[in-house]
Motif scaffolding. Sequence first.
Motif, short mmCIF file in Angstrom:
data_model
loop_
_atom_site.label_atom_id
_atom_site.label_comp_id
_atom_site.label_asym_id
_atom_site.label_seq_id
_atom_site.Cartn_x
_atom_site.Cartn_y
_atom_site.Cartn_z
N LEU A 315 0.81 -1.22 0.00
CA LEU A 315 0.00 0.00 0.00
C LEU A 315 0.84 1.27 0.00
N GLY A 316 2.09 1.17 0.44
CA GLY A 316 2.96 2.33 0.46
C GLY A 316 3.54 2.62 -0.91
N THR A 317 4.22 3.75 -1.03
CA THR A 317 4.88 4.11 -2.28
C THR A 317 6.30 4.57 -1.98
N ARG A 318 7.14 4.54 -2.99
CA ARG A 318 8.54 4.91 -2.82
C ARG A 318 8.65 6.40 -2.52
N ALA A 319 9.33 6.73 -1.44
CA ALA A 319 9.57 8.13 -1.09
C ALA A 319 10.54 8.73 -2.09
N LYS A 320 10.21 9.93 -2.58
CA LYS A 320 11.07 10.62 -3.56
C LYS A 320 11.87 11.73 -2.88
N ASP A 331 9.15 16.45 -5.69
CA ASP A 331 10.08 16.24 -6.80
C ASP A 331 9.91 14.82 -7.35
N ALA A 332 9.04 14.69 -8.35
CA ALA A 332 8.74 13.36 -8.91
C ALA A 332 9.95 12.74 -9.59
N GLU A 333 10.93 13.57 -10.00
CA GLU A 333 12.13 13.07 -10.68
C GLU A 333 13.35 13.08 -9.76
N ALA A 334 13.14 13.07 -8.49
CA ALA A 334 14.28 13.12 -7.55
C ALA A 334 15.24 11.96 -7.79
N PRO A 335 16.55 12.22 -7.74
CA PRO A 335 17.56 11.17 -7.97
C PRO A 335 17.76 10.29 -6.73
N ILE A 336 16.73 9.51 -6.42
CA ILE A 336 16.77 8.70 -5.20
C ILE A 336 17.58 7.42 -5.44
N LYS A 478 19.99 18.60 -2.98
CA LYS A 478 21.24 18.70 -2.25
C LYS A 478 21.19 17.84 -0.98
N VAL A 479 20.04 17.83 -0.32
CA VAL A 479 19.87 16.97 0.87
C VAL A 479 20.04 15.50 0.48
N ILE A 480 19.48 15.11 -0.67
CA ILE A 480 19.62 13.73 -1.14
C ILE A 480 21.08 13.44 -1.51
N GLU A 481 21.71 14.38 -2.20
CA GLU A 481 23.12 14.20 -2.59
C GLU A 481 24.00 14.04 -1.36
N ASP A 482 23.72 14.82 -0.33
CA ASP A 482 24.50 14.74 0.91
C ASP A 482 24.11 13.54 1.77
N VAL A 486 17.86 8.75 5.08
CA VAL A 486 17.36 7.70 4.20
C VAL A 486 15.85 7.84 4.16
N PHE A 487 15.31 8.05 2.97
CA PHE A 487 13.87 8.24 2.81
C PHE A 487 13.25 6.89 2.50
#
Length: 521
Positions: A315-320, A331-336, A478-482, A486-487
């Motif tokens: 039921l959950g979805t991938r956090a972006k 950000d639907a295109e986030a580089p996760i 930038k938060v994701i890059e750093d 973990v989302f």
Amino acid sequence: MNRRHFLQTAALAALASATSSRWNLAMAEGSGSIFTLAYPTSFPDLDPATSFSNDGAVLANVYEGLTRYIPATETAEAKIEPLLATSWDVSEDGKTWTFHLRDGVKFHDGSPLTSEAVKGSIERTKKIGGGAAFIWGSVTSIETPDPLTVVFALSDPQPIDLIASAGFAAWIYAPSSHDKDNAWFNGGNDAGTGPFHISRYEPGQRAVLDRAEDYWGKVPEGGFQTVSFEIIEDTTLAQNMIESGQADWTYSIPFENLEAMKANPDLRVVVNPSFETLFGLYNVKRAPLDKVKVRQALSLAFPYDDVISAGTMGLGTRAKGVVPAGIWGHDAEAPIPQTDLKAAAALLAEEGVEPGLELVMTYSTTQALSAVAGELWKANLETLGIKLTLQPMAWEAQWQLGKSNPEAAQDIFVMFWWPTFVTPYDYLVSLFHSEEKPNFNLGYYSNAEVDAKIDEAAKLSGTDRPRAEKLFIEAQRKVIEDAAAVFMVDRPNVHIIRSDIKGYDDNPAYGHVTFVNELSR
């Protein structure tokens, strides 16, 4: 019968007796029915100025703001509806907002709602500066030209109608309480205009609300007269209560139990998209988590798809990233990152991290999904020679540990976040903006570039939303890059309610809040 089951049964019986006694007393006094919530967490702060946690569930039934946010549906766009304000106007430059108040509203102490009461409430909230007081940061002055008119002057254009709908720090309270301290409110006193007032508060156990006299709003036929928040941190006990009819509403039940509950004709399982993300904040002040590549390796080792499958039954979805779907700035295109144990091992080797690293992950005892995520992550990390110790804690204890000395705190702080009001600013400023004293930035992340983007985007939110959104997305990337966190997963709202309850409608803008005044049996 094992000891755990015996204790649960005994606790359930005791609670049943207490609930039954309250029910009988209410009926004997002719005051009507009780709506009981088996609430999985405690309420750390009942002060409307500083509350910034699960206590919002109680305060939303006791206090009211100027407006309320109504989310979009398949047939209608999101909107902001009047509450204590009946209408409002904004100047062409977006820096002056005029609100017209509802006439005839009374606080629980009998005093009338006036513009001075609104001014005093917001000024007290700003002066204390705790919780979510930052939402009023652009307000430079508040004028009261007449008893039912409030004028906000801003330093920069902001959507004050949206801000006034916040589930924290936007409550309006009686002038008689403006000089009260935090202890007064947390002693079970209140000063709201809402449909219920606090009649009994036992910290860590329950909060009982009774119907307020002379409430200005509409009360449904057969509306509840008493609301009982029973703090039940044991999910098994909460499930027993809702199934037996000793509770009318609950959440945080393990996802694997939902199919059986859906088959129960006495229950309704309400599943809706939420604005809620589960994430783990890395303690960037502690070695080796002070190295970006080590944090990136840990995120690459996280079993995202397995957590969605096993933890949420799909039921959950991938956090972006930081801002969930359904909120502007998502950000639907986030580089996760994707799960990649080989890439994780390579990064650890590059940083010289040898087998034997031990990490501690804290999470709330009531969050079954956090426990599942932790167990699955732990198994993956073991293959990399990392020992992850899972430390479930009562939420208040976990939060206090996180706010202590970062050097003595946890390695990974796992929690959910839902919005103070529906804006990406709330997520970013609360979780990743530099803080002198930790509040919710419990990974202790600090990046001047990210701070600048968040601050500039906030200033542009009222006049140039496309530019603001671009800056918010840049900050998130930038938060994701750093690898500041973990989302893990965007989870749906899953609330269990007795099927004989009428009028229930989940609003994801207010995390796990039930507006009991709208309900009847």
